[in-house]
Design a protein around this motif. Structure first.
Motif, PDB file in Angstrom:
ATOM      1  N   ASN A 173       0.868  -1.157   0.000  1.00  0.00           N
ATOM      2  CA  ASN A 173       0.000   0.000   0.000  1.00  0.00           C
ATOM      3  C   ASN A 173       0.917   1.222   0.000  1.00  0.00           C
ATOM      4  N   ASP A 176       0.897   3.797   2.798  1.00  0.00           N
ATOM      5  CA  ASP A 176       1.244   3.419   4.165  1.00  0.00           C
ATOM      6  C   ASP A 176       2.750   3.547   4.348  1.00  0.00           C
ATOM      7  N   THR A 179       5.017   0.649   5.885  1.00  0.00           N
ATOM      8  CA  THR A 179       5.406  -0.574   5.189  1.00  0.00           C
ATOM      9  C   THR A 179       6.016  -0.327   3.816  1.00  0.00           C
ATOM     10  N   ASP A 219      -0.944 -13.253  12.545  1.00  0.00           N
ATOM     11  CA  ASP A 219      -1.516 -11.925  12.320  1.00  0.00           C
ATOM     12  C   ASP A 219      -0.524 -10.790  12.556  1.00  0.00           C
ATOM     13  N   TYR A 222       1.295 -10.281   7.483  1.00  0.00           N
ATOM     14  CA  TYR A 222       0.512 -11.053   6.517  1.00  0.00           C
ATOM     15  C   TYR A 222       0.088 -10.161   5.358  1.00  0.00           C
ATOM     16  N   ASP A 224      -3.258  -9.095   3.314  1.00  0.00           N
ATOM     17  CA  ASP A 224      -4.706  -9.076   3.515  1.00  0.00           C
ATOM     18  C   ASP A 224      -5.430  -9.329   2.190  1.00  0.00           C
ATOM     19  N   ARG A 232     -10.728  -8.582  -0.444  1.00  0.00           N
ATOM     20  CA  ARG A 232      -9.659  -7.966   0.335  1.00  0.00           C
ATOM     21  C   ARG A 232      -8.713  -7.194  -0.581  1.00  0.00           C
ATOM     22  N   HIS A 235      -2.963  -6.185   0.359  1.00  0.00           N
ATOM     23  CA  HIS A 235      -1.794  -5.401   0.756  1.00  0.00           C
ATOM     24  C   HIS A 235      -1.097  -6.036   1.955  1.00  0.00           C
ATOM     25  N   VAL A 237       0.388  -6.245   5.556  1.00  0.00           N
ATOM     26  CA  VAL A 237       0.042  -5.665   6.859  1.00  0.00           C
ATOM     27  C   VAL A 237       1.070  -6.162   7.875  1.00  0.00           C
ATOM     28  N   ASN A 239       2.690  -5.680  12.036  1.00  0.00           N
ATOM     29  CA  ASN A 239       2.841  -5.107  13.372  1.00  0.00           C
ATOM     30  C   ASN A 239       4.343  -5.076  13.649  1.00  0.00           C
TER      31      ASN A 239
END
Length: 348
Positions: A173, A176, A179, A219, A222, A224, A232, A235, A237, A239
Motif C-alpha cells: 500500500n 502506508d 510498510t 496476524d 501477513y 490481507d 480484500r 496489501h 500488513v 505489526n
C-alpha cells in the motif's frame, strides 16, 4: 542487470543423532557450486519516496537502515527475475539447464496462482526434472534450501536450483509509510550439486538446516487478501513492533541451534548472512552471538527487504566483493510471516 558471483564448493550435513563413523567412501552431501543474482535496474531512493508519501530519508534510515531499494518494472516479473538469477548461478557452476534435476522457487509473490513460478522458470530455462514453489514468506529461501538438501541426500536428485524471487512492490500500500518504505524487489539463486563428505562439522557445504513456525503469530505479518478473497485489498500488513520483538529472540535461538548441532561456536563462524529485514534486527542478532559487525553481511541499506530473495542476494553481493571466500563458514537465518523462521549452516 544480471549479477554473477564466482563460487564452487561442496556441502555436508551433521546427522541428527550420534552414530557410527561414516564409511570411508563418505556420505552424500549437497554441494554449493554456483551463486547468481538479479536486481531490477530501477532504483528508488528514500528521497524519491518522500515525494510520494509523508516520510523522509532520516525517518526511514533511523527506523530501518534503508537508503534505497530496487523496484521491478512491468516486464520484470517474478519469473523474469528468477530466470536471470538461475542462469547466473548455472553459469557460475559451469552447468547447463539440461543437467538440472529440480527447481525450487521460494516466493510469496508468484506471477500466477498456478502453475508454480518454478515451472515457468523450468520452461524458460529448458530444464528437465521437476519444479515447485514454496511459500514461507521471508524464511522461504532457508526452507527451500533445506528441502533441496534433503532431496539430494536422499538420492532423489543429483542437483538442484534453489531460487528466492520476490516482487513485493506489487503487494504494498503505497500510502502506508510504515510498510511501503521497507521493501524492494529482486532474485537470488544457488546451484547445489551432489557430492561426498565425511559427515561432521569440518565438511564443506550444507552442514545442517533448522526450520520452525508458529501459526499463532500469523496476524503479526501477513497479506490481507488472496485469490480466494477478492474482497480484500491484497496489501501487506505488519505489526512492526511485535515482529521485531519475536525476530531477535527466534533468530538467535535458530542460529544457536545450528551451531550446537554441529559442535561449533560463534567463534567458528566466518560470516553471518541474515535475512535483510531491518538493520536493528541484524545488529541485535549479531550482538547476541557476539559477532563483530565486520563479520555480518548487510545489504538492507541498498536492497531493502526483498523477503525470500534477501539471503541469496546478500550472499552474492558479499562473494562478488571478495569478502566471503571458499572455505568460509556461513550462517544464514531468516524470519517471516507465519511466523516462520529458520537457519542454515554452510561451509562454502
Amino acid at each position: 542487470m544480471d549479477q554473477l558471483v564466482e563460487t564452487t564448493a561442496s556441502a555436508s550435513r551433521q546427522p541428527a543423532e550420534p552414530g557410527p563413523a561414516p564409511a570411508p567412501s563418505g556420505c552424500i552431501r549437497a554441494m554449493l557450486a554456483g551463486i547468481g543474482a538479479y536486481l531490477p535496474e530501477t532504483v528508488v531512493t528514500n528521497a524519491d519516496l518522500a515525494t510520494r508519501v509523508d516520510t523522509s530519508d532520516e525517518w526511514i534510515r533511523e527506523r530501518s537502515g534503508i537508503r534505497q531499494r530496487h523496484i521491478a518494472q512491468p516486464h520484470e516479473t517474478c519469473t523474469y527475475m528468477a530466470v536471470r538469477a538461475a542462469r547466473a548461478a548455472l553459469a557460475d557452476a559451469g552447468e547447463t539447464p539440461d543437467q538440472v534435476d529440480v527447481i525450487i522457487v521460494a516466493t510469496a509473490t508468484p506471477d500466477q496462482a498456478f502453475p508454480a513460478t518454478a515451472v515457468r522458470v523450468q520452461g524458460e530455462l529448458g530444464a528437465g526434472g521437476f519444479a515447485f514453489d514454496i511459500s514461507a514468506a521471508c524464511s522461504g529461501f532457508v526452507y527451500a534450501l533445506s528441502l533441496a538438501d534433503s532431496l539430494i541426500r536422499s538420492g532423489q536428485a543429483q542437483n538442484a536450483l534453489v531460487i528466492g524471487a520476490e516482487v513485493f512492490s506489487r503487494l504494498l500500500n503505497w500510502q502506508d509509510r510504515g510498510t511501503c518504505v521497507l521493501f524492494g524487489d529482486g532474485a537470488g539463486a544457488v546451484f547445489l550439486r551432489s557430492g561426498r563428505g565425511r559427515g561432521h562439522g569440518t565438511d564443506r557445504g550444507i552442514l545442517s538446516t533448522h526450520l520452525h513456525s508458529d501459526g499463532r503469530l500469523g496476524d503479526l505479518l501477513y497479506v490481507d487478501g488472496a485469490v480466494g478473497r477478492p474482497d480484500r485489498p491484497g496489501h501487506l500488513v505488519m505489526n512492526g513492533r511485535e515482529v521485531f520483538r519475536h525476530a531477535v529472540t527466534h533468530l538467535s535461538g535458530a542460529v544457536t541451534e545450528a551451531l550446537a548441532a554441529n559442535g561449533l561456536t560463534a567463534a567458528d563462524v566466518d560470516w553471518l548472512v541474515p535475512h535483510q529485514a531491518n538493520a536493528r534486527i541484524i545488529d541485535g542478532v549479531g550482538r547476541k552471538l557476539g559477532l563483530p559487525a565486520e563479520r555480518v553481511v548487510v545489504t538492507v541499506d541498498r536492497h531493502a527487504n526483498t523477503s525470500a530473495a534477501s539471503i541469496p542476494l546478500a550472499l552474492a553481493d558479499a562473494y562478488a566483493a571478495g569478502r566471503i571466500r571458499r572455505g568460509d563458514l556461513v550462517l544464514m537465518e531468516a524470519l517471516g510471516g507465519g511466523l516462520t523462521w529458520g537457519s542454515a549452516l554452510v561451509r562454502l
